[in-house]
Scaffold this motif. Sequence first.
Motif, mmCIF file in Angstrom:
data_model
loop_
_atom_site.group_PDB
_atom_site.id
_atom_site.type_symbol
_atom_site.label_atom_id
_atom_site.label_comp_id
_atom_site.label_asym_id
_atom_site.label_seq_id
_atom_site.Cartn_x
_atom_site.Cartn_y
_atom_site.Cartn_z
ATOM 1 N N PHE A 1 0.808 -1.218 0.000
ATOM 2 C CA PHE A 1 0.000 0.000 0.000
ATOM 3 C C PHE A 1 0.844 1.272 0.000
ATOM 4 C CE2 PHE A 1 -1.676 3.488 2.567
ATOM 5 C CZ PHE A 1 -2.771 3.841 1.810
ATOM 6 N N LEU A 2 2.013 1.232 0.615
ATOM 7 C CA LEU A 2 2.804 2.454 0.795
ATOM 8 C C LEU A 2 3.137 3.167 -0.516
ATOM 9 C CD1 LEU A 2 5.084 1.231 3.697
ATOM 10 C CD2 LEU A 2 3.320 2.996 3.841
ATOM 11 N N PRO A 3 3.679 2.490 -1.523
ATOM 12 C CA PRO A 3 3.932 3.209 -2.780
ATOM 13 C C PRO A 3 2.641 3.673 -3.456
ATOM 14 C CG PRO A 3 4.369 0.873 -3.059
ATOM 15 C CD PRO A 3 4.187 1.106 -1.586
ATOM 16 N N LYS B 1 12.972 -6.469 -0.829
ATOM 17 C CA LYS B 1 12.598 -7.599 -1.665
ATOM 18 C C LYS B 1 11.192 -7.429 -2.239
ATOM 19 C CE LYS B 1 14.538 -10.608 -2.599
ATOM 20 N NZ LYS B 1 15.281 -10.879 -3.859
ATOM 21 N N ALA B 2 10.292 -6.879 -1.439
ATOM 22 C CA ALA B 2 8.906 -6.768 -1.881
ATOM 23 C C ALA B 2 8.731 -5.726 -2.979
ATOM 24 C CB ALA B 2 8.007 -6.421 -0.697
ATOM 25 N N PHE B 3 9.494 -4.623 -2.903
ATOM 26 C CA PHE B 3 9.237 -3.511 -3.795
ATOM 27 C C PHE B 3 10.356 -3.228 -4.781
ATOM 28 C CE2 PHE B 3 6.581 -2.051 -0.075
ATOM 29 C CZ PHE B 3 5.410 -2.445 -0.666
ATOM 30 N N SER B 4 11.455 -3.972 -4.750
ATOM 31 C CA SER B 4 12.580 -3.641 -5.615
ATOM 32 C C SER B 4 12.833 -4.674 -6.697
ATOM 33 C CB SER B 4 13.843 -3.464 -4.775
ATOM 34 O OG SER B 4 13.669 -2.431 -3.840
ATOM 35 N N LEU B 5 11.866 -5.542 -6.953
ATOM 36 C CA LEU B 5 12.069 -6.575 -7.961
ATOM 37 C C LEU B 5 12.353 -5.973 -9.328
ATOM 38 C CD1 LEU B 5 9.329 -9.201 -7.096
ATOM 39 C CD2 LEU B 5 11.780 -9.349 -6.686
ATOM 40 N N HIS B 6 11.707 -4.833 -9.607
ATOM 41 C CA HIS B 6 11.893 -4.246 -10.926
ATOM 42 C C HIS B 6 13.323 -3.784 -11.141
ATOM 43 C CE1 HIS B 6 11.039 -0.872 -8.282
ATOM 44 N NE2 HIS B 6 11.684 -0.114 -9.150
ATOM 45 N N SER B 7 14.069 -3.485 -10.060
ATOM 46 C CA SER B 7 15.444 -3.024 -10.216
ATOM 47 C C SER B 7 16.358 -4.163 -10.646
ATOM 48 C CB SER B 7 15.952 -2.422 -8.898
ATOM 49 O OG SER B 7 16.050 -3.418 -7.902
ATOM 50 N N ASP C 1 2.060 7.425 -15.824
ATOM 51 C CA ASP C 1 3.462 7.750 -15.534
ATOM 52 C C ASP C 1 3.794 7.441 -14.073
ATOM 53 O OD1 ASP C 1 3.851 8.612 -18.115
ATOM 54 O OD2 ASP C 1 3.578 10.750 -17.651
ATOM 55 N N LEU C 2 2.865 7.742 -13.190
ATOM 56 C CA LEU C 2 3.092 7.470 -11.768
ATOM 57 C C LEU C 2 3.029 5.980 -11.480
ATOM 58 C CD1 LEU C 2 1.037 10.423 -10.216
ATOM 59 C CD2 LEU C 2 3.524 10.201 -10.389
ATOM 60 N N GLU C 3 2.203 5.245 -12.217
ATOM 61 C CA GLU C 3 2.188 3.779 -12.070
ATOM 62 C C GLU C 3 3.572 3.213 -12.378
ATOM 63 O OE1 GLU C 3 0.228 1.576 -10.972
ATOM 64 O OE2 GLU C 3 -1.873 2.138 -11.220
ATOM 65 N N ARG C 4 4.188 3.708 -13.452
ATOM 66 C CA ARG C 4 5.524 3.215 -13.818
ATOM 67 C C ARG C 4 6.571 3.650 -12.794
ATOM 68 N NH1 ARG C 4 3.332 4.034 -19.110
ATOM 69 N NH2 ARG C 4 3.802 6.275 -19.053
ATOM 70 N N LYS C 5 6.351 4.768 -12.153
ATOM 71 C CA LYS C 5 7.296 5.281 -11.156
ATOM 72 C C LYS C 5 7.191 4.537 -9.827
ATOM 73 C CE LYS C 5 8.410 9.625 -8.733
ATOM 74 N NZ LYS C 5 8.065 11.069 -8.627
ATOM 75 N N TYR C 6 5.974 4.288 -9.374
ATOM 76 C CA TYR C 6 5.763 3.715 -8.046
ATOM 77 C C TYR C 6 5.493 2.210 -8.068
ATOM 78 C CZ TYR C 6 5.441 8.370 -5.933
ATOM 79 O OH TYR C 6 5.711 9.637 -5.488
ATOM 80 N N ARG C 7 4.853 1.713 -9.119
ATOM 81 C CA ARG C 7 4.500 0.284 -9.173
ATOM 82 C C ARG C 7 4.844 -0.285 -10.548
ATOM 83 N NH1 ARG C 7 -1.460 -0.516 -6.815
ATOM 84 N NH2 ARG C 7 -2.040 0.605 -8.721
#
Length: 324
Positions: free
Chosen positions: A104-106, A242-248, A135-141
């Motif tokens: 929820f945070l992002p 791990k939960a939020f940095s998979l895209h990196s 654009d914000l979807e791509r930035k945050y999620r």
Amino acid sequence: LSREGKAPGGYCTELADYKAPFIFSNFVGTSGDVDVLTHEAGHAFAAYRAARVDCLDALKSPTIEACECHSMSMEFLTAPWHSLFFGPQTAKYERDHCEQALIFLPYGCMVDEFQQGVYEQPGLSPEERNRLWLDLERKYRPWTDFDGLPFYSRGAGWQRQLHIYQEPFYYLDYCMAQMVALQFWQASLANREDAWNRYLRFVDEAGTRTFRELACACPTPPAAPRRWGRAWAAGWRAILCKAFSLHSQRGHGNRKRDADWAEDRDGQWLCFGVKRVTFDKMIEILRKGDAEKHLHRRRTPKLSMEDLLPLPWSICGNIVLMPI
């Protein structure tokens, strides 16, 4: 129960003449019903306590972000009774609830930045607003895939968030409150009675203190707050990373790690640093307060949450984590 013609959503209000809270909700037979019930029960509990305090009305309720701490913390503090709703599936619900709290945070930060963009540019067309949301979807999620979902793929997802229409700039309060709620939750794992007593103090001090004062004083144990704060950050840093940095990881020749993580999720595993642990093991690590030794330190210097997460939510870290 939800029914045709009934207003959507859920909220808590107060029947002042009766000194009683009132919860409005829509139950549809999903786990979200329990989320709403426990969330609004936090507001109701605060209203019930405040109605019995003899002081100025202005001092009975804190600012909105602190009010949301009442509710979002109660979602976790009611854990001993989750089994009454979910029976043998209680652990499954609690895993999902934990994940959703982090995910929820992002999203909350995304809603806030979208509103800022819209109010700064009131002449945006509907198509431009949708493009801003995408654009914000791509930035945050950036991990979200809307393929085959026309409503969301054209950037109209913001329209389902009623707060944008009804309560401008309210939504970031949920993000700040979520950080406090997660601290109360971890504290309850170590010492439930102490955590509950500090939650009561948070509720009862109400409008007599600012949100910053409440956030720095109540969720933090009285003994060695700096050491506890580091342990909290260490434990959640690994989970959040791990939960939020998979895209990196994508685009760096590391597809195997993505595949391994997918297998871990299907098998109900969490990656804690370089170790694979079950959800129950993660709880045990947090309860003992020795999360730091489970982090991979060989090539990772001491980093702040903002360094580790490629997402712009420093506001949450500055307000809640940095002071302690």
